[in-house]
Write an enzyme that holds these catalytic residues in place. Structure first.
Site, PDB file in Angstrom:
ATOM      1  N   SER A 279       0.843  -1.193   0.000  1.00  0.00           N
ATOM      2  CA  SER A 279       0.000   0.000   0.000  1.00  0.00           C
ATOM      3  C   SER A 279       0.872   1.234   0.000  1.00  0.00           C
ATOM      4  O   SER A 279       2.004   1.207   0.507  1.00  0.00           O
ATOM      5  CB  SER A 279      -0.892   0.015   1.244  1.00  0.00           C
ATOM      6  OG  SER A 279      -1.597   1.233   1.367  1.00  0.00           O
TER       7      SER A 279
ATOM      8  N   TYR B 200      -2.905   0.359  10.666  1.00  0.00           N
ATOM      9  CA  TYR B 200      -3.055  -0.297   9.359  1.00  0.00           C
ATOM     10  C   TYR B 200      -1.807  -0.067   8.515  1.00  0.00           C
ATOM     11  O   TYR B 200      -1.240  -1.002   7.938  1.00  0.00           O
ATOM     12  CB  TYR B 200      -4.289   0.236   8.625  1.00  0.00           C
ATOM     13  CG  TYR B 200      -4.294  -0.093   7.157  1.00  0.00           C
ATOM     14  CD1 TYR B 200      -4.677  -1.362   6.718  1.00  0.00           C
ATOM     15  CD2 TYR B 200      -3.894   0.835   6.196  1.00  0.00           C
ATOM     16  CE1 TYR B 200      -4.658  -1.680   5.374  1.00  0.00           C
ATOM     17  CE2 TYR B 200      -3.878   0.523   4.850  1.00  0.00           C
ATOM     18  CZ  TYR B 200      -4.263  -0.735   4.441  1.00  0.00           C
ATOM     19  OH  TYR B 200      -4.232  -1.055   3.101  1.00  0.00           O
TER      20      TYR B 200
END
Length: 223
Positions: A135, A147
């Site tokens: 990501s 996250y």
């Protein structure tokens, strides 16, 4: 004889789009996800080049069973895409939910490790390719993001696996998207990257000459 790609998180979003794109590029696909009804519908859409493997990627025996079934059905596995992942409903450390953190780590880190562990023996046979969904949040610091920290793990692990797999002719690629319009988000993001854009990046990495390893593909929205 087509090559076979094993995909986790395959029932929706990036996983489902990658399944379609890979089959269009001549691959067979073994699809693992918890949503059996969505997997079945996707396999019905794709046809004989796809195999549904319902299961929980955070349970190592289930992943090992799915990999064994895929290898037996297609005669081997040439690539694996550890794509399953989730975010947090309650971000932050002081206000976050520790049980939700556990679920996040179990899926984003342990599920990815289980996928690698289960598929590497098959990939070693084929000098295969391991792909991981990273990501933009794993490349840039974001205030207090737990996250994002799990995705930093993915990026670091991907580089380490590249160095390990090159010893036997394998490859590892981290697919690193910015914001993608998928069910990951509660509200649609139509101006952001589409799952098909990331699927194209996966297929591009897969179809490189075996002498070339794309260690990371970083895709950001223009909008």
């Amino acid at each position: 004889m087509s090559k076979t790609l094993f995909i986790t998180g395959a029932s929706t979003g990036i996983g489902a789009a990658t399944a379609r794109a890979a089959v269009a590029s001549g691959w067979s696909v073994a699809l693992m996800a918890r949503s059996e009804d969505k997997l079945t519908a996707l396999v019905d859409e794709i046809g004989d080049a796809a195999l549904a493997l319902p299961g929980d990627v955070t349970d190592l025996p289930q992943v090992e069973d799915a990999v064994a079934k895929a290898a037996a059905h297609f005669g081997g596995i040439d690539a694996a895409f550890a794509n399953a992942g989730k975010g947090l409903d309650t971000p932050g450390t002081e206000n976050g939910d520790p049980e939700e953190w556990r679920q996040l780590v179990d899926l984003n880190i342990m599920g990815l490790l289980y996928t690698a562990r289960a598929t590497l023996p098959e990939l070693r046979k084929t000098k295969g390719h391991l792909l991981l969904t990273g990501s933009a949040a794993g490349r840039n610091h974001i205030k207090g993001s737990i996250y994002g920290a799990t995705k930093w793990f993915v990026h670091g692990y991907g580089g380490n696996m590249s160095d390990e797999m090159r010893d036997w002719g394998g490859r590892c690629t981290v697919i690193s998207p910015g914001m993608v319009d998928t069910p990951f988000f509660d509200t649609p993001k139509p101006d952001k990257i589409q799952p098909e854009d990331i699927a194209d990046a996966v297929v591009f990495a897969l179809n490189q000459n075996p002498r070339a390893e794309l260690r990371e593909i970083h895709v950001m929205p223009t909008g």
